[in-house]
Write an enzyme that holds these catalytic residues in place. Structure first.
Site, mmCIF file in Angstrom:
data_model
loop_
_atom_site.group_PDB
_atom_site.id
_atom_site.type_symbol
_atom_site.label_atom_id
_atom_site.label_comp_id
_atom_site.label_asym_id
_atom_site.label_seq_id
_atom_site.Cartn_x
_atom_site.Cartn_y
_atom_site.Cartn_z
ATOM 1 C CD GLU A 110 7.035 -3.225 -8.525
ATOM 2 O OE1 GLU A 110 7.732 -4.222 -8.263
ATOM 3 O OE2 GLU A 110 6.520 -2.521 -7.633
ATOM 4 C CG ASP A 114 -5.016 -7.999 -5.461
ATOM 5 O OD1 ASP A 114 -4.463 -8.639 -4.543
ATOM 6 O OD2 ASP A 114 -4.454 -7.060 -6.041
ATOM 7 C CD GLN A 115 -1.439 -12.162 -3.956
ATOM 8 O OE1 GLN A 115 -1.248 -13.362 -3.832
ATOM 9 N NE2 GLN A 115 -1.047 -11.283 -3.033
ATOM 10 C CG HIS A 156 -1.845 -1.147 1.307
ATOM 11 N ND1 HIS A 156 -3.181 -1.011 1.601
ATOM 12 C CD2 HIS A 156 -1.640 -2.478 1.122
ATOM 13 C CE1 HIS A 156 -3.763 -2.208 1.589
ATOM 14 N NE2 HIS A 156 -2.831 -3.110 1.314
ATOM 15 C CG HIS A 175 2.757 -12.427 -4.772
ATOM 16 N ND1 HIS A 175 3.621 -11.573 -5.429
ATOM 17 C CD2 HIS A 175 2.145 -11.672 -3.821
ATOM 18 C CE1 HIS A 175 3.530 -10.360 -4.882
ATOM 19 N NE2 HIS A 175 2.644 -10.405 -3.901
ATOM 20 C CD1 TRP A 182 -2.427 -2.484 -8.862
ATOM 21 C CD2 TRP A 182 -2.587 -4.215 -10.271
ATOM 22 N NE1 TRP A 182 -2.734 -1.986 -10.110
ATOM 23 C CE2 TRP A 182 -2.835 -3.034 -10.990
ATOM 24 C CE3 TRP A 182 -2.616 -5.431 -10.952
ATOM 25 C CZ2 TRP A 182 -3.121 -3.032 -12.353
ATOM 26 C CZ3 TRP A 182 -2.904 -5.436 -12.311
ATOM 27 C CH2 TRP A 182 -3.147 -4.242 -12.985
ATOM 28 C CG ASN A 183 2.249 -2.373 -5.487
ATOM 29 O OD1 ASN A 183 1.994 -1.256 -5.892
ATOM 30 N ND2 ASN A 183 1.729 -2.862 -4.372
HETATM 31 C C1 UDX Z 1 -0.336 -6.607 -1.041
HETATM 32 C C2 UDX Z 1 -1.263 -7.726 -1.520
HETATM 33 O O1 UDX Z 1 -0.733 -8.977 -1.158
HETATM 34 C C3 UDX Z 1 -1.470 -7.619 -3.012
HETATM 35 O O2 UDX Z 1 -2.301 -8.681 -3.467
HETATM 36 C C4 UDX Z 1 -2.105 -6.305 -3.340
HETATM 37 O O3 UDX Z 1 -2.337 -6.209 -4.730
HETATM 38 C C5 UDX Z 1 -1.223 -5.187 -2.834
HETATM 39 O O4 UDX Z 1 -0.953 -5.352 -1.445
HETATM 40 P P1 UDX Z 1 2.222 -7.549 -1.604
HETATM 41 O O5 UDX Z 1 1.882 -8.948 -1.351
HETATM 42 O O6 UDX Z 1 3.234 -6.939 -0.771
HETATM 43 O O7 UDX Z 1 0.933 -6.594 -1.653
HETATM 44 O O8 UDX Z 1 2.700 -7.532 -3.170
HETATM 45 P P2 UDX Z 1 2.896 -6.383 -4.198
HETATM 46 O O9 UDX Z 1 1.624 -5.690 -4.516
HETATM 47 O O10 UDX Z 1 3.557 -7.010 -5.339
HETATM 48 O O11 UDX Z 1 3.850 -5.330 -3.506
HETATM 49 C C6 UDX Z 1 5.136 -5.637 -3.076
HETATM 50 C C7 UDX Z 1 6.038 -4.434 -3.278
HETATM 51 O O12 UDX Z 1 7.242 -4.668 -2.582
HETATM 52 C C8 UDX Z 1 6.390 -4.210 -4.742
HETATM 53 O O13 UDX Z 1 6.399 -2.824 -5.024
HETATM 54 C C9 UDX Z 1 7.796 -4.776 -4.873
HETATM 55 O O14 UDX Z 1 8.596 -4.116 -5.821
HETATM 56 C C10 UDX Z 1 8.332 -4.556 -3.480
HETATM 57 N N1 UDX Z 1 9.346 -5.584 -3.184
HETATM 58 C C11 UDX Z 1 8.983 -6.852 -2.832
HETATM 59 C C12 UDX Z 1 10.675 -5.228 -3.289
HETATM 60 O O15 UDX Z 1 11.024 -4.096 -3.637
HETATM 61 N N2 UDX Z 1 11.597 -6.172 -3.012
HETATM 62 C C13 UDX Z 1 11.293 -7.438 -2.646
HETATM 63 O O16 UDX Z 1 12.228 -8.209 -2.410
HETATM 64 C C14 UDX Z 1 9.928 -7.797 -2.554
#
Ligand code: UDX
Length: 481
Positions: free
Chosen positions: A365, A381-382, A16, A357, A360-361
């Site tokens: 990306e 949401d995945q 977030h 996984h 959304w980020n």
């Molecule tokens: C959560 C929910 O799980 C996801 O489904 C929703 O869409 C957003 O909130 P998360 O599981 O953390 O997110 O995944 P993601 O949305 O991909 O965000 C992770 C962020 O951490 C990305 O911006 C990614 O670049 C960053 N990250 C992750 C790193 O920079 N390094 C890492 O080693 C792992």
């Protein structure tokens, strides 16, 4: 012209915070001032925050200063963050007015719907920053507007499918996990209901969406009652529009876990599009059995890999033994690290495929980097994001689980081969390249997201002076003393 002052309140989870910080940076570029607010625990993790003229960080205690831990009571936490966050928002708004820099607009992300009501009390306009795809907001909206009974009654039926405006045909495998009978947190749906109800209180509520027109045009227009405005992808400028080459990270991540030079140097030595990058975001924890299958699949695929493997907290996994038994062998073939600057890694020329996984980020990306994806959705949401990747944008495929709900090593190896070799893989890489170009176009000067962001800021400029609500609070406070 007086400077606009945006207050952005973010839920303290990495997924977030990252898009919210990126949005803050975009607003600062329009000449606005932004106060970025999150909890003390999240703020402590943000070791390399971006210092930018016009961007101020403030934190508040949500009662969980050591962070929310597995086993903590989510409903209690949500009540506490609301209680402490409301007070913090009031205090910050009052202080800003006292300092002659009143808050002109409040932006909040989706687990904080109470911010909209509070903003209304303060007579400051506000908008939700939706950090998942527009398609997923549509699913929640329609679930709470006519489709809920249908979904609940039929979701366990293997032939269940559903057509919603602006979306592909969805089966139960494609829906957010919170609808499934196996959802371990039944109360989560009520958080989404609260959000939809909050938005419906406004006429044509504006929702800022981390997406872009070319990606989700129909989905962005599928709810008549809302005005969904795509302002994404919210990715550091250096990897997207290049307007600010120094903007290379989200500026709020946990990069202290790994040394950047170490893995970037390793990537520099690899041929173009040869490395498999594996990461499952910041919230999902795989079982030891699953981790071992992935390790086996990566070794068998005989390609270099960079794997972000975070240690699972003990209470989550009672199974005996090391997470991976063959760590030494793994380290000879690839690199296993606890964290990396993901967007930088994905955009490195050596990356050939992203095993993800589908947070959304991560999905955005991957699209911005133009890298094909092997998807392994975990929750939230995945699954929907994986459906979009595979069937709509056609830049990847989805791993199949066996009867024990495990992805076997062979399945991973087979999928990596498909994505990285000729035939279907070539098509996926071609599509990925097209989305990469379209993402850039959206944020370049005059692109759809660039125009939407500028129109939003212009709109905020036209709004009436917001100080009256905050002044009322100040007046009543001084009357009491
Ligand atoms: C959560 C929910 O799980 C996801 O489904 C929703 O869409 C957003 O909130 P998360 O599981 O953390 O997110 O995944 P993601 O949305 O991909 O965000 C992770 C962020 O951490 C990305 O911006 C990614 O670049 C960053 N990250 C992750 C790193 O920079 N390094 C890492 O080693 C792992």
């Amino acid at each position: 012209m007086p400077q606009l002052h945006f207050l952005i309140l973010s839920f303290p989870a990495q997924g977030h915070i990252n898009p919210a910080i990126q949005f803050a940076k975009r607003l600062v570029r329009t000449g606005s001032h932004v106060t970025f607010v999150t909890s003390v625990s999240a703020h402590r993790r943000m070791t390399n925050t971006v210092t930018l003229d016009g961007l101020t960080y403030t934190s508040f205690s949500d009662g969980y200063d050591d962070g929310f831990k597995p086993g903590d009571n989510l409903l209690h936490y949500m009540a506490e963050i609301k209680r402490h966050g409301s007070q913090a928002l009031m205090d910050i708004s009052v202080a800003a007015t006292n300092e002659h820099r009143p808050v002109t607009f409040i932006v909040y992300n989706f687990l904080l719907p109470w911010v909209a009501d509070l903003a209304r009390d303060l007579q400051v306009p506000s908008s939700l920053l939706w950090i998942q795809p527009a398609s997923v907001l549509n699913i929640y909206y329609y679930y709470f507007n006519g489709y809920g009974d249908f979904v609940d009654k039929n979701i366990s039926n293997p032939s269940f499918s559903m057509e919603l405006p602006g979306l592909p045909l969805l089966t139960s495998k494609d829906l957010p996990s919170f609808f499934l009978p196996t959802n371990p947190q039944p109360h989560t749906l009520s958080l989404f209901k609260e959000l939809i109800v909050t938005l419906e209180k406004e006429t044509k509520a504006r929702v800022l969406v981390n997406s872009f027109e070319a990606l989700e045009g129909e989905a962005l227009r599928a709810i008549d009652k809302f005005n969904m405005v795509a302002i994404g992808p919210l990715i550091p400028s250096a990897f997207l529009d290049g307007k600010d080459p120094s903007d290379t990270s989200f500026g709020g991540d946990m990069s202290f876990f790994s040394s950047r030079d170490y893995y970037m140097e390793w990537l520099n030595q690899k041929p173009d599009a040869s490395v498999v990058y594996v990461s499952f975001g910041t919230t999902s924890r795989l079982s030891k059995k699953q981790v071992r299958e992935i390790a086996g699949g990566l070794l068998e695929s005989r390609r270099p890999f960079l794997w972000v493997l975070r240690p699972a907290p003990e209470e989550n996994d009672k199974e005996e033994g090391d997470v991976v038994e063959n760590m030494e062998e793994l380290k000879q073939e690839g690199m296993v690290i606890p964290w990396c600057s993901q967007v930088e890694v994905l955009c490195h020329r050596s990356i050939g495929c992203f095993v993800t996984h589908c947070g959304w980020n991560s999905t955005l990306e991957g699209l911005v980097a133009g890298v094909p994806m092997v998807t392994f959705p975990q929750w939230s949401d995945q699954a929907t994001n994986a459906k979009l990747i595979r069937d709509v944008w056609q830049t990847g495929l989805r791993l199949e689980v066996n009867e024990a709900q495990l992805v076997e090593g062979d399945e991973l190896k087979r999928s990596i081969e498909i994505v990285m070799e000729g035939g279907r893989g070539e098509q996926m890489r071609g599509n990925a390249k097209r989305w990469k170009d379209l993402a850039r176009e959206a944020v370049m000067d005059g692109g759809s997201s660039d125009k939407n962001l500028n129109a939003f800021v212009d709109d905020v400029r036209l709004l009436d002076s917001p100080v009256c609500g905050v002044e009322r609070i100040l007046d009543s406070a001084s009357a009491k003393t």
